[in-house]
Design a protein around this motif. Structure first.
Motif, PDB file in Angstrom:
ATOM      1  N   LEU A   1      10.379  -2.112  -7.276  1.00  0.00           N
ATOM      2  CA  LEU A   1       9.414  -1.166  -8.063  1.00  0.00           C
ATOM      3  C   LEU A   1      10.014  -0.234  -8.752  1.00  0.00           C
ATOM      4  CD1 LEU A   1       6.309  -1.379  -5.897  1.00  0.00           C
ATOM      5  CD2 LEU A   1       6.762  -2.789  -7.747  1.00  0.00           C
ATOM      6  N   GLU A   2      10.628   0.491  -8.409  1.00  0.00           N
ATOM      7  CA  GLU A   2      11.368   1.522  -9.093  1.00  0.00           C
ATOM      8  C   GLU A   2      12.234   1.201 -10.188  1.00  0.00           C
ATOM      9  OE1 GLU A   2      13.772   5.706  -8.132  1.00  0.00           O
ATOM     10  OE2 GLU A   2      13.744   4.314  -6.598  1.00  0.00           O
TER      11      GLU A   2
ATOM     12  N   THR B   1      14.799  11.773  -0.879  1.00  0.00           N
ATOM     13  CA  THR B   1      14.011  10.950  -0.625  1.00  0.00           C
ATOM     14  C   THR B   1      14.222   9.423  -0.579  1.00  0.00           C
ATOM     15  OG1 THR B   1      12.100  12.463  -1.354  1.00  0.00           O
ATOM     16  CG2 THR B   1      11.387  10.103  -0.985  1.00  0.00           C
ATOM     17  N   ARG B   2      15.172   9.598  -1.741  1.00  0.00           N
ATOM     18  CA  ARG B   2      15.689   8.081  -2.318  1.00  0.00           C
ATOM     19  C   ARG B   2      16.640   7.454  -0.875  1.00  0.00           C
ATOM     20  NH1 ARG B   2      16.302   9.484  -7.998  1.00  0.00           N
ATOM     21  NH2 ARG B   2      14.676   8.381  -9.148  1.00  0.00           N
ATOM     22  N   VAL B   3      17.387   8.671  -0.591  1.00  0.00           N
ATOM     23  CA  VAL B   3      18.358   8.376   0.427  1.00  0.00           C
ATOM     24  C   VAL B   3      17.586   7.935   1.657  1.00  0.00           C
ATOM     25  CG1 VAL B   3      20.099   9.473   2.236  1.00  0.00           C
ATOM     26  CG2 VAL B   3      20.019   9.757  -0.343  1.00  0.00           C
ATOM     27  N   ILE B   4      16.581   8.487   2.021  1.00  0.00           N
ATOM     28  CA  ILE B   4      15.804   8.121   3.201  1.00  0.00           C
ATOM     29  C   ILE B   4      15.053   6.714   3.045  1.00  0.00           C
ATOM     30  CG2 ILE B   4      13.412   8.662   4.482  1.00  0.00           C
ATOM     31  CD1 ILE B   4      14.111  11.668   3.848  1.00  0.00           C
ATOM     32  N   VAL B   5      14.583   6.342   1.753  1.00  0.00           N
ATOM     33  CA  VAL B   5      14.284   5.227   1.566  1.00  0.00           C
ATOM     34  C   VAL B   5      15.257   3.925   1.783  1.00  0.00           C
ATOM     35  CG1 VAL B   5      13.556   3.524  -0.224  1.00  0.00           C
ATOM     36  CG2 VAL B   5      12.274   5.798   0.011  1.00  0.00           C
ATOM     37  N   LEU B   6      16.495   4.310   1.387  1.00  0.00           N
ATOM     38  CA  LEU B   6      17.628   3.416   1.409  1.00  0.00           C
ATOM     39  C   LEU B   6      18.372   3.255   2.680  1.00  0.00           C
ATOM     40  CD1 LEU B   6      19.330   4.227  -1.916  1.00  0.00           C
ATOM     41  CD2 LEU B   6      17.816   2.357  -1.542  1.00  0.00           C
ATOM     42  N   VAL B   7      18.049   4.049   3.614  1.00  0.00           N
ATOM     43  CA  VAL B   7      18.847   4.125   4.912  1.00  0.00           C
ATOM     44  C   VAL B   7      18.460   2.843   5.866  1.00  0.00           C
ATOM     45  CG1 VAL B   7      18.769   5.259   7.110  1.00  0.00           C
ATOM     46  CG2 VAL B   7      19.221   6.609   5.203  1.00  0.00           C
ATOM     47  N   PRO B   8      17.140   2.389   5.759  1.00  0.00           N
ATOM     48  CA  PRO B   8      16.772   1.102   6.638  1.00  0.00           C
ATOM     49  C   PRO B   8      17.594   0.139   6.244  1.00  0.00           C
ATOM     50  CG  PRO B   8      14.797   2.436   6.226  1.00  0.00           C
ATOM     51  CD  PRO B   8      15.874   2.903   5.158  1.00  0.00           C
TER      52      PRO B   8
ATOM     53  N   VAL C   1       0.867  -0.991   0.093  1.00  0.00           N
ATOM     54  CA  VAL C   1       0.064   0.036  -0.222  1.00  0.00           C
ATOM     55  C   VAL C   1       0.813   1.331  -0.138  1.00  0.00           C
ATOM     56  CG1 VAL C   1      -1.771   1.155   1.346  1.00  0.00           C
ATOM     57  CG2 VAL C   1      -1.839  -1.150   1.056  1.00  0.00           C
ATOM     58  N   LEU C   2       1.944   1.201   0.883  1.00  0.00           N
ATOM     59  CA  LEU C   2       2.954   2.552   0.865  1.00  0.00           C
ATOM     60  C   LEU C   2       3.853   2.380  -0.282  1.00  0.00           C
ATOM     61  CD1 LEU C   2       3.478   2.730   4.836  1.00  0.00           C
ATOM     62  CD2 LEU C   2       1.754   3.941   3.679  1.00  0.00           C
ATOM     63  N   GLY C   3       4.553   1.290  -0.505  1.00  0.00           N
ATOM     64  CA  GLY C   3       5.625   1.175  -1.640  1.00  0.00           C
ATOM     65  C   GLY C   3       5.025   1.493  -2.886  1.00  0.00           C
ATOM     66  N   VAL C   4       4.036   1.095  -3.412  1.00  0.00           N
ATOM     67  CA  VAL C   4       3.630   1.245  -4.882  1.00  0.00           C
ATOM     68  C   VAL C   4       3.537   2.669  -5.254  1.00  0.00           C
ATOM     69  CG1 VAL C   4       2.013   0.907  -6.582  1.00  0.00           C
ATOM     70  CG2 VAL C   4       2.768  -1.004  -5.166  1.00  0.00           C
ATOM     71  N   PRO C   5       2.828   3.396  -4.375  1.00  0.00           N
ATOM     72  CA  PRO C   5       2.988   4.794  -4.638  1.00  0.00           C
ATOM     73  C   PRO C   5       4.008   5.693  -4.589  1.00  0.00           C
ATOM     74  CG  PRO C   5       0.935   4.385  -3.210  1.00  0.00           C
ATOM     75  CD  PRO C   5       1.824   3.049  -3.129  1.00  0.00           C
ATOM     76  N   LEU C   6       4.827   5.323  -3.590  1.00  0.00           N
ATOM     77  CA  LEU C   6       6.264   6.030  -3.397  1.00  0.00           C
ATOM     78  C   LEU C   6       6.968   5.475  -4.486  1.00  0.00           C
ATOM     79  CD1 LEU C   6       8.102   7.378  -1.812  1.00  0.00           C
ATOM     80  CD2 LEU C   6       8.781   5.705  -0.300  1.00  0.00           C
ATOM     81  N   ALA C   7       6.984   4.469  -4.878  1.00  0.00           N
ATOM     82  CA  ALA C   7       8.002   3.892  -6.018  1.00  0.00           C
ATOM     83  C   ALA C   7       7.529   4.691  -7.390  1.00  0.00           C
ATOM     84  CB  ALA C   7       7.905   2.297  -6.210  1.00  0.00           C
ATOM     85  N   LEU C   8       6.223   4.873  -7.568  1.00  0.00           N
ATOM     86  CA  LEU C   8       5.878   5.391  -8.894  1.00  0.00           C
ATOM     87  C   LEU C   8       6.043   6.992  -8.749  1.00  0.00           C
ATOM     88  CD1 LEU C   8       2.464   4.107  -9.055  1.00  0.00           C
ATOM     89  CD2 LEU C   8       4.040   3.842 -10.920  1.00  0.00           C
ATOM     90  N   VAL C   9       5.983   7.501  -7.545  1.00  0.00           N
ATOM     91  CA  VAL C   9       6.553   9.114  -7.422  1.00  0.00           C
ATOM     92  C   VAL C   9       8.019   9.170  -7.784  1.00  0.00           C
ATOM     93  CG1 VAL C   9       6.743  10.991  -5.751  1.00  0.00           C
ATOM     94  CG2 VAL C   9       4.631   9.571  -5.886  1.00  0.00           C
ATOM     95  N   LEU C  10       8.690   8.201  -7.234  1.00  0.00           N
ATOM     96  CA  LEU C  10      10.381   8.368  -7.510  1.00  0.00           C
ATOM     97  C   LEU C  10      10.479   8.066  -8.924  1.00  0.00           C
ATOM     98  CD1 LEU C  10      11.573   6.625  -4.374  1.00  0.00           C
ATOM     99  CD2 LEU C  10      11.563   9.070  -4.892  1.00  0.00           C
ATOM    100  N   ALA C  11       9.969   7.141  -9.371  1.00  0.00           N
ATOM    101  CA  ALA C  11      10.153   6.781 -10.832  1.00  0.00           C
ATOM    102  C   ALA C  11       9.707   7.575 -12.041  1.00  0.00           C
ATOM    103  CB  ALA C  11       9.937   5.263 -11.094  1.00  0.00           C
ATOM    104  N   ARG C  12       8.583   8.150 -11.619  1.00  0.00           N
ATOM    105  CA  ARG C  12       7.641   8.784 -12.573  1.00  0.00           C
ATOM    106  C   ARG C  12       7.377  10.406 -12.593  1.00  0.00           C
ATOM    107  NH1 ARG C  12       8.367   4.960 -15.207  1.00  0.00           N
ATOM    108  NH2 ARG C  12       6.765   3.585 -16.085  1.00  0.00           N
TER     109      ARG C  12
END
Length: 272
Positions: free
Chosen positions: A160-161, A97-104, A77-88
């Protein structure tokens, strides 16, 4: 036509790989395989049924499957919209935002658990306000789900991205040039193109959530039936009953193999 196709296939030369590369690949494969063989040889097979049907083992496995499934659904639910926003889309702060996603992905899970405690613990940034309403997250099953979601979400987003980047936007641009609305383009073209990446991302996300340990024990603790997932049960059993730890490890490996097999070993739909 069929004969000409066969002739073309016969003339296709498979690229050869240097022998040294093959040798190193063999060493890598053996390195990955030997620990699993050692695990199998270390199991006392006559005691296996009793070890796997103990109440603590059943509770831990059931809790792990439930929480990992819920965490995976949240990641979708959270990942699909975030990946679409980052990719499109191109927006200020996209790289951040990509850095924040990759930190974990790169921080130790224990650090992730501490961060979650500081955010959602009883005295945390958000947790202290929730406590006023009688909502306690830390050291609960909800904390297990949050810990698994936090460490597994990057797998969904990055998969997804990457898939969206490789698929490109050719078909979407054609659809919109023909007058299709943004939502129609998204629902009839983008989502179907996303399906293979979504499947791979779901598998990786579920596997990561199922195996989560450090953030869970730091943020949720280890209470049987409530927060003690299978990895925690294995860790505790390793100190008191090594045979049980080995048997439970086998269960997690079998579950992981089953998940991967369902996702990656589907019958091919391509016709020659």
């Amino acid at each position: 036509m069929n004969s000409s196709r066969r002739q073309r296939q016969q003339h296709v030369v498979t690229p050869r790989i240097p022998a040294v590369t093959m040798a190193i690949a063999l060493v890598a494969g053996v390195f990955l395989l030997v620990p699993f063989i050692a695990l199998l040889t270390g199991i006392t097979w006559t005691e296996l049924p009793a070890l796997l049907t103990s109440q603590s083992a059943v509770d831990a496995l059931w809790l792990s499957l439930r929480t990992a499934t819920v965490a995976t659904l949240i990641c979708i639910v959270l990942g699909v919209p975030l990946a679409l926003v980052l990719a499109r889309t191109d927006f200020p702060g996209r790289n951040l935002t990509r850095v924040i996603v990759l930190v974990p992905l790169v921080i130790p899970p224990v650090v992730a658990g501490i961060a979650l405690t500081e955010a959602f613990g009883r005295r945390g940034l958000i947790g202290e306000h929730l406590s006023v309403w009688g909502i306690e997250i830390a050291f609960s099953t909800t904390a297990v789900v949050l810990a698994q979601t936090f460490v597994a979400l990057p797998f969904m987003v990055t998969t997804l991205e990457s898939h969206l980047a490789s698929a490109g936007q050719h078909y979407e641009r054609i659809a919109q040039s023909l007058g299709a609305s943004t939502w129609r383009t998204f629902s009839t073209i983008t989502l179907p193109l996303l399906r293979p990446g979504l499947l791979s991302g779901t598998v990786l996300t579920f596997a990561r959530a199922l195996g989560e340990f450090g953030a869970t024990i730091t943020f949720a603790g280890s209470l049987q039936g409530t927060t003690r997932t299978m990895p925690l049960e294995i860790y505790l059993a390793r100190e008191t009953d090594p045979d049980s730890a080995v048997a439970l490890s086998l269960v997690l490996i079998l579950v992981a193999v089953l998940v991967i097999a369902v996702a990656y070993f589907r019958p091919s739909t391509q016709r020659s």
